[in-house]
Scaffold this motif. Structure first.
Motif, PDB file in Angstrom:
ATOM      1  N   HIS A   1       4.567   3.343   0.535  1.00 36.28           N
ATOM      2  CA  HIS A   1       5.956   3.490   0.939  1.00 36.28           C
ATOM      3  C   HIS A   1       6.790   2.330   0.397  1.00 36.28           C
ATOM      4  CE1 HIS A   1       9.475   4.453   3.330  1.00 36.28           C
ATOM      5  NE2 HIS A   1       9.476   3.223   3.805  1.00 36.28           N
ATOM      6  N   GLY A   2       7.811   2.657  -0.387  1.00 33.23           N
ATOM      7  CA  GLY A   2       8.745   1.645  -0.882  1.00 33.23           C
ATOM      8  C   GLY A   2       8.064   0.492  -1.604  1.00 33.23           C
TER       9      GLY A   2
ATOM     10  N   TYR B   1       7.848   3.511  -7.349  1.00 31.34           N
ATOM     11  CA  TYR B   1       7.464   4.823  -6.821  1.00 31.34           C
ATOM     12  C   TYR B   1       5.978   5.088  -7.058  1.00 31.34           C
ATOM     13  CZ  TYR B   1      12.538   5.342  -6.947  1.00 31.34           C
ATOM     14  OH  TYR B   1      13.894   5.165  -6.778  1.00 31.34           O
TER      15      TYR B   1
ATOM     16  N   ASP C   1       5.457  -0.183 -10.789  1.00 34.90           N
ATOM     17  CA  ASP C   1       6.495   0.802 -10.481  1.00 34.90           C
ATOM     18  C   ASP C   1       6.776   0.768  -8.984  1.00 34.90           C
ATOM     19  OD1 ASP C   1       8.292   2.861 -10.576  1.00 34.90           O
ATOM     20  OD2 ASP C   1       6.857   4.393 -11.190  1.00 34.90           O
TER      21      ASP C   1
ATOM     22  N   ALA D   1      13.944   2.992 -10.266  1.00 39.61           N
ATOM     23  CA  ALA D   1      14.733   2.641  -9.079  1.00 39.61           C
ATOM     24  C   ALA D   1      15.881   1.709  -9.451  1.00 39.61           C
ATOM     25  CB  ALA D   1      13.834   1.983  -8.037  1.00 39.61           C
TER      26      ALA D   1
ATOM     27  N   THR E   1      16.811  -2.539  -3.490  1.00 36.85           N
ATOM     28  CA  THR E   1      15.481  -2.706  -4.085  1.00 36.85           C
ATOM     29  C   THR E   1      15.473  -3.857  -5.077  1.00 36.85           C
ATOM     30  OG1 THR E   1      14.986  -0.349  -3.839  1.00 36.85           O
ATOM     31  CG2 THR E   1      13.677  -1.575  -5.445  1.00 36.85           C
TER      32      THR E   1
ATOM     33  N   PRO F   1       2.641   7.039  -5.337  1.00 40.04           N
ATOM     34  CA  PRO F   1       2.489   8.165  -4.397  1.00 40.04           C
ATOM     35  C   PRO F   1       1.939   7.828  -3.019  1.00 40.04           C
ATOM     36  CG  PRO F   1       0.943   8.338  -6.261  1.00 40.04           C
ATOM     37  CD  PRO F   1       1.939   7.291  -6.618  1.00 40.04           C
TER      38      PRO F   1
ATOM     39  N   THR G   1      10.551   0.408 -13.470  1.00 37.61           N
ATOM     40  CA  THR G   1      10.799   1.497 -12.539  1.00 37.61           C
ATOM     41  C   THR G   1      12.123   2.181 -12.823  1.00 37.61           C
ATOM     42  OG1 THR G   1      11.076   1.993 -10.179  1.00 37.61           O
ATOM     43  CG2 THR G   1      11.838  -0.147 -10.931  1.00 37.61           C
TER      44      THR G   1
END
Length: 235
Positions: free
Chosen positions: A66-67, A61, A59, A89, A94, A63, A87
């Protein structure tokens, strides 16, 4: 007996992770070796394992990351591991970045099992082809690369083909071939979806496009229980 490819799932939502695990284990030839929720857990698992996973479902995202930091870290440190992005996104930047990073596929959540299975089956076939060869001719390479290109269609790639948005050339050609084989009786969207490993709605989108350009005819018929069904036939 099919060799089991080892899969690591990186997903912070435990409900999504469990669904993904069930999806993986429904596809013959694949086995989930672990599920991790954070970038740090992923790093620790990869360091601990004596045999690395063949494939990571990742994924964007996460936690504590970053990115695409974890994506590039895996790409740099573990070049033998293949990656499939799973994901929510949808940002073009991306998608393009992960395509440049050499992902096998990019699947947007929520994930349909038929779409997911199609990717894993293609992955299995590609890996087996590579394992069985010492060298390849151009025609074989072309066939091999189509596995990845069939699914990796970024928003800008369709601009190189004279097709409406949402219609992929390779999938369209596959459906045309299927319809040719079933010229006599035709097929419904459900039947075509099963043939290509996609949902009924995806199959119907392609079939209706072929109707719109007058390559197919559509007939409304009634099934055994009286429900109408739309059957498609070659002209």
């Amino acid at each position: 007996m099919r060799h089991d490819f080892q899969v690591l799932i990186v997903e912070d939502d435990f409900r999504v992770a469990e669904i993904t695990r069930q999806f993986v284990e429904k596809v013959e030839g694949f086995k989930v070796i672990d599920i991790v929720k954070t970038g740090e857990e992923a790093r620790q698992v990869l360091k601990r394992l004596t045999t690395l996973p063949d494939l990571i479902l990742l994924d964007v995202y996460i936690p504590d990351v970053h990115g695409l930091e974890l994506f590039w870290e895996i790409r740099k440190e573990y070049q033998s591991i293949d990656l499939i992005m799973m994901t929510a996104a949808k940002e073009v930047s991306t998608i393009e970045e992960t395509l440049r990073g050499g992902i096998f596929d990019y699947i947007v959540k929520p994930v349909e099992f038929s779409r997911f299975k199609q990717t894993l089956d293609q992955y299995y076939e590609q890996r087996n082809v590579l394992a069985s060869k010492e060298s390849m001719e151009q025609e074989e390479i072309d066939q091999l690369t189509r596995f990845s290109l069939q699914n990796q269609t970024s928003p800008n790639m369709e601009a190189f083909d004279d097709l409406p948005k949402g219609i992929d050339r390779l999938t369209l050609d596959k459906i045309k071939s299927i319809m040719e084989r079933n010229r006599e009786n035709g097929l419904t969207a459900v039947q075509v979806g099963k043939e290509i490993g996609a949902s009924r709605s995806t199959a119907r989108r392609y079939l209706e496009y072929l109707v719109s350009i007058k390559e197919l005819l559509a007939e409304q018929k009634y099934g055994d229980v009286g429900r109408p069904e739309r059957r498609y036939l070659l002209k």
